[in-house]
Design a protein around this motif. Structure first.
Motif, PDB file in Angstrom:
ATOM      1  N   THR A   1       0.832  -1.211   0.000  1.00 35.78           N
ATOM      2  CA  THR A   1       0.000   0.000   0.000  1.00 35.78           C
ATOM      3  C   THR A   1       0.864   1.258   0.000  1.00 35.78           C
ATOM      4  OG1 THR A   1      -1.831  -1.126   1.118  1.00 35.78           O
ATOM      5  CG2 THR A   1      -1.777   1.279   1.269  1.00 35.78           C
ATOM      6  N   ASN A   2       1.910   1.285   0.819  1.00 34.43           N
ATOM      7  CA  ASN A   2       2.803   2.450   0.854  1.00 34.43           C
ATOM      8  C   ASN A   2       3.440   2.692  -0.514  1.00 34.43           C
ATOM      9  OD1 ASN A   2       2.300   2.938   3.554  1.00 34.43           O
ATOM     10  ND2 ASN A   2       4.251   2.143   4.277  1.00 34.43           N
ATOM     11  N   LEU A   3       3.932   1.631  -1.138  1.00 36.40           N
ATOM     12  CA  LEU A   3       4.610   1.780  -2.429  1.00 36.40           C
ATOM     13  C   LEU A   3       3.642   2.207  -3.530  1.00 36.40           C
ATOM     14  CD1 LEU A   3       7.053  -1.264  -2.295  1.00 36.40           C
ATOM     15  CD2 LEU A   3       7.570   1.156  -1.887  1.00 36.40           C
ATOM     16  N   VAL A   4       2.457   1.617  -3.551  1.00 33.20           N
ATOM     17  CA  VAL A   4       1.477   1.974  -4.574  1.00 33.20           C
ATOM     18  C   VAL A   4       0.968   3.403  -4.340  1.00 33.20           C
ATOM     19  CG1 VAL A   4      -0.810   1.435  -5.529  1.00 33.20           C
ATOM     20  CG2 VAL A   4       0.821  -0.407  -5.086  1.00 33.20           C
ATOM     21  N   SER A   5       0.752   3.775  -3.086  1.00 37.84           N
ATOM     22  CA  SER A   5       0.303   5.140  -2.785  1.00 37.84           C
ATOM     23  C   SER A   5       1.322   6.166  -3.251  1.00 37.84           C
ATOM     24  CB  SER A   5       0.050   5.303  -1.286  1.00 37.84           C
ATOM     25  OG  SER A   5      -1.038   4.517  -0.884  1.00 37.84           O
TER      26      SER A   5
END
Length: 168
Positions: free
Chosen positions: A31-35
């Protein structure tokens, strides 16, 4: 939609889905990387790629990549982006927002998996953040069809959605 991006998911046909892991932490990492990819990409593409590298002695080793065609990172900033409260440039913080903690948290969570994050980036072209995990295979349950279901297209026309938001 807001940034006019397209997002695609690429999963190796032989990807082992039934691994023993901490789904909450793994979800936070991805989630952090995609965000970040969404935040720093305008009118581009974001690709989430899962590549099966090896299956040996009940251990699945695979690579996860989040690739974007966003603003990229200047090579001079490569070391500082994993520091607390740091973004590549002050201008980036003002323009895109954020606390500068996402990559720090991601790196620390990956260390709990005995892994680390790496990346390649070209300013103005995009960035590829990636990591490798080696996880035990769950041999007691059958492989999930989760990814098969995820790749099927579902039309949401005519559905009602309740959205609760505390910001105007």
């Amino acid at each position: 939609n807001e940034n006019l991006n397209s997002i695609s998911l690429e999963i190796d046909d032989d990807f082992v889905t039934n691994v023993v892991s901490d789904p909450l932490r793994l979800n936070q990492i991805i989630t952090n990387l995609v965000s970040n990819a969404i935040k720093f990409t305008q009118n581009g593409t974001i690709t989430i790629r899962l590549s099966q590298l090896d299956v040996t002695a009940g251990i699945s080793t695979f690579k996860v990549e989040v690739i974007d065609t966003g603003i990229g990172i200047d090579k001079a900033q490569f070391t500082s982006i994993f520091e607390k409260f740091t973004q590549a440039e002050t201008r980036t913080s003002r323009q895109f927002g954020g606390t500068g903690l996402g990559l720090v948290i991601t790196k620390r969570l990956l260390h709990l998996f005995d892994s680390d994050i790496a990346f390649e980036s070209t300013l103005g072209v995009g960035t590829n953040f990636y990591f490798t995990l080696s996880l035990p295979i769950d041999t007691h349950s059958k492989p999930s069809s989760y990814f098969d279901d995820l790749q099927s297209e579902v039309m949401l026309n005519g559905l009602n959605v309740l959205l609760v938001e505390d910001n105007k």
